[in-house]
Design a protein around this motif. Structure first.
Motif, PDB file in Angstrom:
ATOM      1  N   GLU A  93       0.829  -1.208   0.000  1.00 48.79           N
ATOM      2  CA  GLU A  93       0.000   0.000   0.000  1.00 48.79           C
ATOM      3  C   GLU A  93       0.865   1.260   0.000  1.00 48.79           C
ATOM      4  O   GLU A  93       0.589   2.213  -0.738  1.00 48.79           O
ATOM      5  N   ALA A  94       1.924   1.254   0.800  1.00 47.88           N
ATOM      6  CA  ALA A  94       2.818   2.414   0.846  1.00 47.88           C
ATOM      7  C   ALA A  94       3.505   2.624  -0.498  1.00 47.88           C
ATOM      8  O   ALA A  94       3.626   3.756  -0.973  1.00 47.88           O
ATOM      9  N   VAL A  98       3.264   5.855  -3.000  1.00 49.68           N
ATOM     10  CA  VAL A  98       4.435   6.585  -3.492  1.00 49.68           C
ATOM     11  C   VAL A  98       4.413   6.672  -5.016  1.00 49.68           C
ATOM     12  O   VAL A  98       4.648   7.746  -5.589  1.00 49.68           O
ATOM     13  N   ARG A  99       4.112   5.562  -5.685  1.00 46.33           N
ATOM     14  CA  ARG A  99       4.038   5.574  -7.156  1.00 46.33           C
ATOM     15  C   ARG A  99       2.967   6.558  -7.635  1.00 46.33           C
ATOM     16  O   ARG A  99       3.192   7.327  -8.569  1.00 46.33           O
ATOM     17  N   SER A 100       1.807   6.520  -7.008  1.00 45.14           N
ATOM     18  CA  SER A 100       0.718   7.422  -7.392  1.00 45.14           C
ATOM     19  C   SER A 100       1.103   8.877  -7.144  1.00 45.14           C
ATOM     20  O   SER A 100       0.826   9.758  -7.965  1.00 45.14           O
ATOM     21  N   TYR A 101       1.766   9.126  -6.025  1.00 49.43           N
ATOM     22  CA  TYR A 101       2.198  10.471  -5.671  1.00 49.43           C
ATOM     23  C   TYR A 101       3.118  11.045  -6.751  1.00 49.43           C
ATOM     24  O   TYR A 101       2.949  12.179  -7.201  1.00 49.43           O
ATOM     25  N   TYR A 102       4.088  10.264  -7.196  1.00 47.92           N
ATOM     26  CA  TYR A 102       5.034  10.754  -8.196  1.00 47.92           C
ATOM     27  C   TYR A 102       4.451  10.796  -9.604  1.00 47.92           C
ATOM     28  O   TYR A 102       5.041  11.401 -10.498  1.00 47.92           O
ATOM     29  N   ALA A 103       3.280  10.208  -9.801  1.00 51.16           N
ATOM     30  CA  ALA A 103       2.603  10.300 -11.091  1.00 51.16           C
ATOM     31  C   ALA A 103       1.841  11.615 -11.231  1.00 51.16           C
ATOM     32  O   ALA A 103       1.471  12.012 -12.335  1.00 51.16           O
ATOM     33  N   ILE A 104       1.632  12.321 -10.139  1.00 56.27           N
ATOM     34  CA  ILE A 104       0.925  13.607 -10.134  1.00 56.27           C
ATOM     35  C   ILE A 104       1.900  14.700 -10.579  1.00 56.27           C
ATOM     36  O   ILE A 104       3.060  14.696 -10.182  1.00 56.27           O
ATOM     37  N   ARG A 111       1.063  20.646  -3.505  1.00 55.48           N
ATOM     38  CA  ARG A 111      -0.157  21.002  -2.774  1.00 55.48           C
ATOM     39  C   ARG A 111      -0.696  19.798  -2.014  1.00 55.48           C
ATOM     40  O   ARG A 111      -1.153  19.928  -0.877  1.00 55.48           O
ATOM     41  N   LEU A 112      -0.634  18.626  -2.626  1.00 61.85           N
ATOM     42  CA  LEU A 112      -1.076  17.405  -1.950  1.00 61.85           C
ATOM     43  C   LEU A 112      -0.197  17.111  -0.739  1.00 61.85           C
ATOM     44  O   LEU A 112      -0.688  16.727   0.329  1.00 61.85           O
TER      45      LEU A 112
END
Length: 123
Positions: A93-94, A98-104, A111-112
């Motif tokens: 899950e972590a 992290v992968r999703s975070y860096y895809a933004i 801001r997130l």
């Protein structure tokens, strides 16, 4: 019950060992113990005694204080190990987060990040 400080110290042992390119077996030999004990220290399953931490610091060529760097007093006093995975990078899950975070895109990611920081302060 695993204590958050033991987990932190174990992670720092692992980080330094990896940085200097030393195996668990080699570190164990330098310290005079079995490599399985190093594994237990690195996961926080076993607490490292002061004298053993001194020997590990000597083998890894760092000051003992190195193992406590980055540890916040409020984490040590108020956080239970149950709320922090023993191996953050081993937690699916972590890693997905992290992968999703860096895809933004970077401006939205910042801001997130600020939102997450505010939410964690409130919790």
């Amino acid at each position: 019950m695993v204590h958050v400080v033991d987990v932190h110290v174990g992670k720092r042992i692992r980080q330094r060992r990896w940085l200097v390119g030393m195996t668990q077996q080699k570190l164990a030999e330098c310290v005079g113990i079995k490599f399985q004990q190093i594994q237990k220290y690195e996961t926080g399953a076993n607490r490292v005694s002061a004298s053993r931490l001194w020997d590990i610091a000597d083998a890894l060529e760092v000051d003992v204080a190195f193992f406590f760097e980055g540890l916040k007093t409020d984490e040590a006093c108020n956080t239970t190990a149950d709320s922090i995975p023993a191996d953050m990078m081993g937690d699916k899950e972590a890693m997905d987060l992290v992968r999703s975070y860096y895809a933004i895109p970077e401006n939205q990611r910042r801001r997130l990040f600020e939102l997450a920081r505010v939410l964690s302060d409130v919790a």
